[in-house]
Design a protein around this motif. Structure first.
Motif, PDB file in Angstrom:
ATOM      1  N   GLN A  76      -8.996   4.015   0.769  1.00  0.00           N
ATOM      2  CA  GLN A  76      -7.875   4.506   0.036  1.00  0.00           C
ATOM      3  C   GLN A  76      -7.479   3.742  -1.218  1.00  0.00           C
ATOM      4  O   GLN A  76      -7.317   4.350  -2.271  1.00  0.00           O
ATOM      5  CB  GLN A  76      -6.764   4.370   1.221  1.00  0.00           C
ATOM      6  CG  GLN A  76      -5.394   4.776   0.824  1.00  0.00           C
ATOM      7  CD  GLN A  76      -4.621   5.087   1.836  1.00  0.00           C
ATOM      8  OE1 GLN A  76      -5.039   6.241   2.530  1.00  0.00           O
ATOM      9  NE2 GLN A  76      -3.662   4.504   2.185  1.00  0.00           N
ATOM     10  N   MET A  82      -5.285   5.546  -6.774  1.00  0.00           N
ATOM     11  CA  MET A  82      -4.788   4.066  -6.450  1.00  0.00           C
ATOM     12  C   MET A  82      -5.620   3.279  -7.445  1.00  0.00           C
ATOM     13  O   MET A  82      -4.980   3.542  -8.621  1.00  0.00           O
ATOM     14  CB  MET A  82      -5.417   3.702  -4.879  1.00  0.00           C
ATOM     15  CG  MET A  82      -4.742   4.808  -3.946  1.00  0.00           C
ATOM     16  SD  MET A  82      -3.033   4.418  -3.661  1.00  0.00           S
ATOM     17  CE  MET A  82      -2.666   5.729  -2.241  1.00  0.00           C
ATOM     18  N   ILE A 111      -8.732   6.050  11.169  1.00  0.00           N
ATOM     19  CA  ILE A 111      -7.374   5.393  11.711  1.00  0.00           C
ATOM     20  C   ILE A 111      -7.373   5.972  13.089  1.00  0.00           C
ATOM     21  O   ILE A 111      -7.100   5.151  14.097  1.00  0.00           O
ATOM     22  CB  ILE A 111      -6.129   5.552  10.935  1.00  0.00           C
ATOM     23  CG1 ILE A 111      -6.264   4.834   9.774  1.00  0.00           C
ATOM     24  CG2 ILE A 111      -4.907   5.221  11.759  1.00  0.00           C
ATOM     25  CD1 ILE A 111      -5.021   5.303   8.667  1.00  0.00           C
ATOM     26  N   VAL A 142      -1.139  -1.050  10.105  1.00  0.00           N
ATOM     27  CA  VAL A 142      -1.273  -0.033   9.396  1.00  0.00           C
ATOM     28  C   VAL A 142      -0.162   0.316   8.607  1.00  0.00           C
ATOM     29  O   VAL A 142      -0.106   0.579   7.360  1.00  0.00           O
ATOM     30  CB  VAL A 142      -2.080   1.081  10.166  1.00  0.00           C
ATOM     31  CG1 VAL A 142      -1.959   2.365   9.013  1.00  0.00           C
ATOM     32  CG2 VAL A 142      -3.399   0.916  10.564  1.00  0.00           C
ATOM     33  N   GLY A 143       1.024   0.457   9.221  1.00  0.00           N
ATOM     34  CA  GLY A 143       2.044   1.132   8.752  1.00  0.00           C
ATOM     35  C   GLY A 143       3.238   0.475   7.874  1.00  0.00           C
ATOM     36  O   GLY A 143       2.496  -0.594   7.020  1.00  0.00           O
ATOM     37  N   VAL A 148       0.242  -0.340   4.312  1.00  0.00           N
ATOM     38  CA  VAL A 148       1.053   0.356   3.700  1.00  0.00           C
ATOM     39  C   VAL A 148       1.985  -0.119   2.501  1.00  0.00           C
ATOM     40  O   VAL A 148       2.035   0.278   1.560  1.00  0.00           O
ATOM     41  CB  VAL A 148       1.613   1.471   4.397  1.00  0.00           C
ATOM     42  CG1 VAL A 148       2.827   2.306   3.534  1.00  0.00           C
ATOM     43  CG2 VAL A 148       0.566   2.537   5.173  1.00  0.00           C
TER      44      VAL A 148
ATOM     45  N   LEU B  23      12.197   0.420   1.071  1.00  0.00           N
ATOM     46  CA  LEU B  23      10.975   0.810   0.588  1.00  0.00           C
ATOM     47  C   LEU B  23      10.960   2.104   0.240  1.00  0.00           C
ATOM     48  O   LEU B  23      11.436   3.408   0.839  1.00  0.00           O
ATOM     49  CB  LEU B  23       9.769   0.830   1.696  1.00  0.00           C
ATOM     50  CG  LEU B  23       9.413  -0.508   2.135  1.00  0.00           C
ATOM     51  CD1 LEU B  23       8.561  -0.645   3.588  1.00  0.00           C
ATOM     52  CD2 LEU B  23       8.588  -1.455   0.842  1.00  0.00           C
ATOM     53  N   ILE B  25       8.535   4.006   0.426  1.00  0.00           N
ATOM     54  CA  ILE B  25       7.709   4.852   1.429  1.00  0.00           C
ATOM     55  C   ILE B  25       8.517   5.335   2.331  1.00  0.00           C
ATOM     56  O   ILE B  25       8.387   6.606   2.862  1.00  0.00           O
ATOM     57  CB  ILE B  25       6.571   3.838   2.043  1.00  0.00           C
ATOM     58  CG1 ILE B  25       5.708   3.297   1.033  1.00  0.00           C
ATOM     59  CG2 ILE B  25       6.229   4.323   3.367  1.00  0.00           C
ATOM     60  CD1 ILE B  25       4.526   3.971   1.286  1.00  0.00           C
ATOM     61  N   MET B  29       8.903   9.199   3.718  1.00  0.00           N
ATOM     62  CA  MET B  29       8.745   9.439   4.902  1.00  0.00           C
ATOM     63  C   MET B  29       9.686  10.418   5.399  1.00  0.00           C
ATOM     64  O   MET B  29       9.567  11.646   6.068  1.00  0.00           O
ATOM     65  CB  MET B  29       8.585   8.385   6.000  1.00  0.00           C
ATOM     66  CG  MET B  29       7.445   7.442   5.819  1.00  0.00           C
ATOM     67  SD  MET B  29       7.332   5.834   6.495  1.00  0.00           S
ATOM     68  CE  MET B  29       7.032   6.186   8.249  1.00  0.00           C
ATOM     69  N   ILE B 104       0.021   9.826  -0.394  1.00  0.00           N
ATOM     70  CA  ILE B 104      -1.260   9.256   0.550  1.00  0.00           C
ATOM     71  C   ILE B 104      -0.749   8.088   1.347  1.00  0.00           C
ATOM     72  O   ILE B 104      -1.256   8.304   2.590  1.00  0.00           O
ATOM     73  CB  ILE B 104      -2.200   8.852  -0.317  1.00  0.00           C
ATOM     74  CG1 ILE B 104      -2.693  10.056  -1.063  1.00  0.00           C
ATOM     75  CG2 ILE B 104      -3.243   8.152   0.367  1.00  0.00           C
ATOM     76  CD1 ILE B 104      -4.097  10.134  -2.112  1.00  0.00           C
ATOM     77  N   LEU B 105      -0.091   7.230   0.810  1.00  0.00           N
ATOM     78  CA  LEU B 105       0.509   5.852   1.727  1.00  0.00           C
ATOM     79  C   LEU B 105       1.481   6.691   2.861  1.00  0.00           C
ATOM     80  O   LEU B 105       1.342   6.024   4.026  1.00  0.00           O
ATOM     81  CB  LEU B 105       1.029   4.963   1.115  1.00  0.00           C
ATOM     82  CG  LEU B 105       0.429   4.076   0.188  1.00  0.00           C
ATOM     83  CD1 LEU B 105       0.869   3.274  -0.774  1.00  0.00           C
ATOM     84  CD2 LEU B 105      -0.946   3.333   0.864  1.00  0.00           C
ATOM     85  N   VAL B 107       1.250   9.427   4.436  1.00  0.00           N
ATOM     86  CA  VAL B 107       0.460  10.153   5.352  1.00  0.00           C
ATOM     87  C   VAL B 107       0.338   8.851   6.558  1.00  0.00           C
ATOM     88  O   VAL B 107       0.173   8.890   7.675  1.00  0.00           O
ATOM     89  CB  VAL B 107      -0.833  10.760   4.806  1.00  0.00           C
ATOM     90  CG1 VAL B 107      -1.671  11.125   6.118  1.00  0.00           C
ATOM     91  CG2 VAL B 107      -0.439  11.985   3.914  1.00  0.00           C
ATOM     92  N   ASP B 108      -0.311   7.803   6.042  1.00  0.00           N
ATOM     93  CA  ASP B 108      -0.938   6.818   7.084  1.00  0.00           C
ATOM     94  C   ASP B 108       0.376   6.022   7.580  1.00  0.00           C
ATOM     95  O   ASP B 108       0.130   5.945   8.699  1.00  0.00           O
ATOM     96  CB  ASP B 108      -1.299   5.681   5.954  1.00  0.00           C
ATOM     97  CG  ASP B 108      -2.722   6.122   5.324  1.00  0.00           C
ATOM     98  OD1 ASP B 108      -3.119   7.239   5.447  1.00  0.00           O
ATOM     99  OD2 ASP B 108      -3.123   5.223   4.665  1.00  0.00           O
ATOM    100  N   ALA B 109       1.345   6.089   6.823  1.00  0.00           N
ATOM    101  CA  ALA B 109       2.710   5.467   7.535  1.00  0.00           C
ATOM    102  C   ALA B 109       3.223   6.168   8.617  1.00  0.00           C
ATOM    103  O   ALA B 109       3.667   5.636   9.665  1.00  0.00           O
ATOM    104  CB  ALA B 109       3.672   5.158   6.368  1.00  0.00           C
ATOM    105  N   ILE B 111       1.621   8.308  10.197  1.00  0.00           N
ATOM    106  CA  ILE B 111       0.438   8.321  11.801  1.00  0.00           C
ATOM    107  C   ILE B 111       0.673   6.985  12.582  1.00  0.00           C
ATOM    108  O   ILE B 111       0.841   6.878  13.552  1.00  0.00           O
ATOM    109  CB  ILE B 111      -0.961   8.369  11.217  1.00  0.00           C
ATOM    110  CG1 ILE B 111      -0.921   9.995  10.711  1.00  0.00           C
ATOM    111  CG2 ILE B 111      -2.051   8.258  12.382  1.00  0.00           C
ATOM    112  CD1 ILE B 111      -2.621  10.013   9.836  1.00  0.00           C
TER     113      ILE B 111
END
Lengths: 265, 265
Positions: A76, A82, A111, A142-143, A148, B23, B25, B29, B104-105, B107-109, B111
């Motif tokens: 990533q 990025m 993940i 991860v979060g 992130v 944030l 993010i 979200m 993109i971040l 998406v991970d956050a 999940i």
């Protein structure tokens, strides 16, 4: 240490077999996950598991999961939107080889596999509540509390996961969490110091970036010397949190803290 | 149904509070997760939980988690290197508002939050083994067996998660898994048929794409009429798997199968 890192590599290789259907994603997952690296994170996890009296094998699936999450973060970070890097460990980055869309899917896939592998791979002797607690730590890593948010604050959080899997007491787990916090903070302080004291050549990346970006750094707030002292204090504090553990088994965690404290790039 | 969907919306809103640190993010979200949508997935999950005798509230965190995973897949699908869409539900897509890197971040956050929310949000009365099993299903839904592989094969897999959380027997869970497989397969067959029988205007997306891409589709292999019959057969089969359940509680799942069978775009 080398024997252990080989065990980790073997376990990682087994975790993503190139079976049918021969998905390109699977290839892309293996490309980054099995491309070397020192396996510091899984080793920390295994060491912490042993530290609290657990078996290596108990923490192995979680240790592999941690490396999967780490690999996903590398893919990533290298993406065009990025850091836009084309080389990683001397090889073309994942999206350079497989394309940006596959690389992005590979991040999710790694993940997801980390979680799946921890649930399916962990011995049935381990109480489900313990596995669940380890998974919670990974999800936090991860979060928005972790990767992130760009946090390295729990750099050694792998040790917490290992201690959970090894059946450590709440007190032991919390001591390792304090150790991890110190190491993470130390990493940040050392990073800030290197940014203003080293050349780009020495760092292998652009020096002085923080200054240019106007970032609030430790050297800026307390000066370079005081920052170095602070890093040393954090290293001592990290070691302090490990004091009550078996001195034989604590070596890898001490070594890691020293490695972070003394790194030159 | 409307009352339930309101409960889901309330629970989702609570799951990502706009607390400190504010944030970007977290904003991103919330932007996609709370932007409407029929909440079909969480409702299926809750319905399946009730079907096996569980309480709504028991499955609510997992139901929210499913919607978070769904939202993450929408953000990902819309990315420039994927479908490159600028509108979703009549609003600018996530990366159009927050930028590609934040998207993109996010998406991970999402999940990661899905996993975290399931672990932390589920009542302590639910045995950890059950929560772990539900998380395994979610990880599979994201990974190379699911979203990442572009599979819709387990479209109604939410029902499986709900049945697990509700404490369904292995047999009940497997019956719901069979139902989900039929619905997923039916979705694919209907999708293939619509692609060759409807205009782009009717579909709201480019028609005939499969033909142009030279994709192996059901109409190509068995003709349009036989494909339609096959879809109908799958719908009947899906209903068959629900036969032994309480007829009062089975309505939402029957409704969903019909909705997939009869959709026109």
């Amino acid at each position: 240490m080398i024997r252990k890192s080989k065990c980790v590599n073997k376990a990682l290789d087994k975790a993503i077999p190139l079976c049918e259907p021969a998905l390109k994603i699977r290839e892309a997952m293996r490309y980054t996950l099995l491309s070397g690296g020192k396996r510091v994170r899984p080793m920390l996890c295994l060491a912490a598991c042993e530290l609290v009296g657990g078996q290596d094998s108990t923490a192995m699936p979680a240790a592999c999961a941690i490396e999967m999450i780490h690999a996903s973060s590398l893919i990533q970070d290298d993406l065009p939107c990025m850091d836009d890097d084309s080389l990683r460990r001397g090889k073309p980055t994942n999206h350079k080889v497989f394309g940006e869309n596959i690389a992005i899917l590979t991040v999710d896939a790694l993940i997801a596999l980390a979680i799946k592998h921890t649930v399916e791979g962990t011995s049935l002797d381990v109480p489900p509540a313990r596995v669940l607690r380890a998974i919670l730590e990974m999800a936090k890593a991860v979060g928005t509390e972790g990767l992130v948010a760009g946090q390295e604050a729990d750099l050694a959080g792998e040790a917490v996961v290992g201690a959970i899997m090894g059946g450590g007491s709440d007190e032991e787990i919390e001591r390792l969490r304090s150790y991890a916090r110190c190491v993470g903070l130390m990493f940040q302080v050392v990073d800030d110091v290197l940014d203003v004291t080293k050349s780009s050549e020495e760092l292998g990346k652009t020096a002085g970036k923080d200054l240019i970006a106007g970032k609030l750094t430790y050297p800026k707030v307390m000066g370079v010397e005081k920052s170095k002292e602070y890093a040393e204090k954090l290293n001592k504090e990290a070691r302090e949190h490990l004091k009550t553990f078996d001195s034989d088994k604590v070596a890898p965690l001490l070594f890691f803290a020293d490695y972070i404290a003394k790194r030159q790039n």
